[in-house]
Design a protein around this motif. Structure first.
Motif, PDB file in Angstrom:
ATOM      1  N   HIS A 176       0.824  -1.212   0.000  1.00 53.19           N
ATOM      2  CA  HIS A 176       0.000   0.000   0.000  1.00 53.19           C
ATOM      3  C   HIS A 176       0.863   1.268   0.000  1.00 53.19           C
ATOM      4  CE1 HIS A 176      -4.183   0.286  -0.239  1.00 53.19           C
ATOM      5  NE2 HIS A 176      -4.550   0.431   1.024  1.00 53.19           N
ATOM      6  N   GLN A 177       2.073   1.161  -0.579  1.00 58.59           N
ATOM      7  CA  GLN A 177       3.019   2.287  -0.576  1.00 58.59           C
ATOM      8  C   GLN A 177       3.040   2.971  -1.950  1.00 58.59           C
ATOM      9  OE1 GLN A 177       7.280   1.407  -0.404  1.00 58.59           O
ATOM     10  NE2 GLN A 177       7.587   3.014   1.124  1.00 58.59           N
ATOM     11  N   PHE A 178       3.092   4.301  -1.923  1.00 65.15           N
ATOM     12  CA  PHE A 178       3.108   5.094  -3.149  1.00 65.15           C
ATOM     13  C   PHE A 178       4.257   6.095  -3.075  1.00 65.15           C
ATOM     14  CE2 PHE A 178      -1.066   3.382  -2.631  1.00 65.15           C
ATOM     15  CZ  PHE A 178      -1.468   3.039  -3.923  1.00 65.15           C
ATOM     16  N   GLU A 179       4.674   6.553  -4.243  1.00 63.26           N
ATOM     17  CA  GLU A 179       5.726   7.582  -4.285  1.00 63.26           C
ATOM     18  C   GLU A 179       5.260   8.708  -5.180  1.00 63.26           C
ATOM     19  OE1 GLU A 179       9.964   6.543  -5.050  1.00 63.26           O
ATOM     20  OE2 GLU A 179       9.741   7.955  -6.707  1.00 63.26           O
ATOM     21  N   VAL A 180       5.442   9.934  -4.706  1.00 62.33           N
ATOM     22  CA  VAL A 180       5.006  11.092  -5.485  1.00 62.33           C
ATOM     23  C   VAL A 180       6.183  12.058  -5.634  1.00 62.33           C
ATOM     24  CG1 VAL A 180       3.910  12.088  -3.416  1.00 62.33           C
ATOM     25  CG2 VAL A 180       3.299  12.970  -5.660  1.00 62.33           C
ATOM     26  N   VAL A 181       6.350  12.539  -6.861  1.00 65.15           N
ATOM     27  CA  VAL A 181       7.505  13.374  -7.201  1.00 65.15           C
ATOM     28  C   VAL A 181       7.008  14.682  -7.817  1.00 65.15           C
ATOM     29  CG1 VAL A 181       9.638  13.478  -8.561  1.00 65.15           C
ATOM     30  CG2 VAL A 181       8.851  11.287  -7.663  1.00 65.15           C
TER      31      VAL A 181
END
Ligand code: GLU
Ligand code: MG
Length: 435
Positions: A176-181
């Motif tokens: 359930h992990q996300f990365e936002v840049v």
């Protein structure tokens, strides 16, 4: 009765929490010059709402003055628009207050500019997790992404409306992990953007019936949530200063000396960039975070990484070239974390340091003696050890306002005391509730 539109004047404090006060929106003009009242001892409110020993006691008054450059107004769903402005804390005489985190960062950036003529261009890359359960077996997966597409699109839209430039978003490796840049910004604006991104991510998740957390690690059997700070330099005319095709790993002399300073002082600044008790569960080998003060050439096990560039022509490469500080997390106030990294880099420039060669091997296989022979050290393995390394280095504490080191230590001691009776899982859960 009609609801009264309110604007929330906010500061991101040394606990990395966003706190402040709201005022009626029609008072904006007055508030831009006179601010809202603020209290010195607020700086000792920990992330668990306990109040650490404070040198200010119940005395004193300050002003929190909203900055129109940091205004965010975003509506989620049918709710009222969230409306906030980050600001500066000043004294009643109009002077910057020593513990204002934006001012601490400005001082560091001024030092860099004075030493080198460089302006910092930086971006904070964030990982977060949604609480509850998501689809299993979906590292970088499309299915889990599509399951949350509505939230991802709401979030990216909110970031754009909040004045940021969204770059990319993905389902990260962890559960359930996300990365936002987002795109880099000059000076203080990148740390402001990091604060805005965290706030809007939590709000966007809430609007989708989810709960987002940036806590450094939720489960020690899995990966952590990192904050990776990408750094590059420009002169006043906007000419890139970071790259030299003949320099080590492509670094210019300026970047080389800056990187050397960051690596030399990394053990001493870690208490500011990875400032929670559980941050040290994340900063362990083989988690793609950072465990040693090593330089990596495109290596994600390094605390400072020379990043790859996708550009082909020399001018575009020079603009894109950047180094990435990986030993940070979102328990840290972005302004404080960036100030610590910039001061460490400045010390490297001032002292004419040169960065060690990039590592390509697994440093966890080396004994402490072998590590030391190569000029590396295992980073502090607990918050207490990191705080000792910060307080024990006069050069490093000297970069910050007088008494900052003592106040920070007392603050963190109260945070540690709050968790004293808990096991690791309970500590992780406590941080998941606050970040
Ligand atoms: N989750 C890793 C961290 O804690 C980073 C993974 C990556 O390289 O993006 O920093
Ligand atoms: Mg990542």
């Amino acid at each position: 009765m009609t609801p009264m539109p309110l604007i929330f004047a906010a500061t991101c404090d040394i606990a990395g929490k966003v706190r402040g006060k709201a005022f009626p929106a029609d008072q904006l003009e007055k508030r831009l010059s006179r601010g809202v009242g603020w209290v010195p001892t607020n700086v000792q409110i920990t992330c668990f709402d306990s109040i650490a020993e404070s040198p200010f006691g119940s005395l004193g008054d300050l002003l929190l003055v909203p900055d129109p450059a940091c205004e965010v107004k975003v509506a989620f769903g049918d709710g009222a628009a969230e409306h906030f402005m980050l600001g500066d804390i000043i004294t009643l005489d109009g002077e910057p207050w020593a513990f204002c985190t934006r001012q601490i960062l400005r001082d560091a950036l001024d030092r860099l500019h004075g030493l080198s003529g460089a302006r910092l261009f930086s971006a904070f890359e964030h990982e977060f997790q949604l609480k509850g359960t998501g689809l299993p077996n979906e590292g970088f997966g499309r299915n889990a992404f599509e399951n949350q597409r509505a939230l991802m699109e709401t979030l990216m839209g909110a970031l754009k409306a909040g004045g940021l430039t969204p770059d990319s978003i993905m389902k990260e490796y962890g559960p359930h992990q996300f990365e936002v840049v987002v795109a880099p910004e000059i000076g203080v604006a990148s740390a402001d953007a990091a604060v805005i991104l965290r706030e809007l991510t939590r709000s966007a998740a809430r609007s989708a019936g989810e709960e987002a957390t940036f806590a450094p690690i939720l489960d020690t059997a899995s990966v952590g949530n990192g904050v990776h700070i990408h750094l590059s330099f420009q002169d006043d005319a906007g000419t890139p200063l970071t790259h030299d095709e003949n320099g080590p790993c492509g670094m210019s002399d300026l970047t080389d000396a800056f990187a050397a300073g960051v690596l030399r002082y990394l053990p001493n600044i870690l208490a500011l960039t990875a400032p929670s008790v559980v941050s040290y569960e994340r900063l362990t080998p083989h988690r793609w975070s950072a465990a040693y003060n090593n330089l990596g050439f495109r290596d994600r096990e390094a605390s400072l990484r020379v990043c790859p560039v996708t550009a082909r022509d020399p001018a575009a490469i020079a603009r894109q070239f950047n180094i990435e500080y990986r030993a940070a997390d979102a328990a840290a106030c972005p302004h404080l974390a960036l100030a610590a990294v910039v001061h460490a880099g400045c010390q490297g420039i001032e002292d004419g340091l040169r960065a060690p060669a990039a590592t390509e091997d697994d440093l966890s296989l080396l004994s402490p003696d072998e590590l030391a022979a190569r000029g590396f050290t295992r980073l502090p393995e607990t918050l207490e050890a990191a705080l000792d390394a910060f307080a024990g280095n006069d050069t490093v504490t000297g970069w910050f306002p007088a008494t900052f080191a003592e106040v920070y230590r007392a603050h963190k001691d109260a945070e540690i005391a709050h968790l004293a009776e808990m096991d690791t899982d309970a500590k992780c859960a406590a941080y998941a509730e606050t970040y």
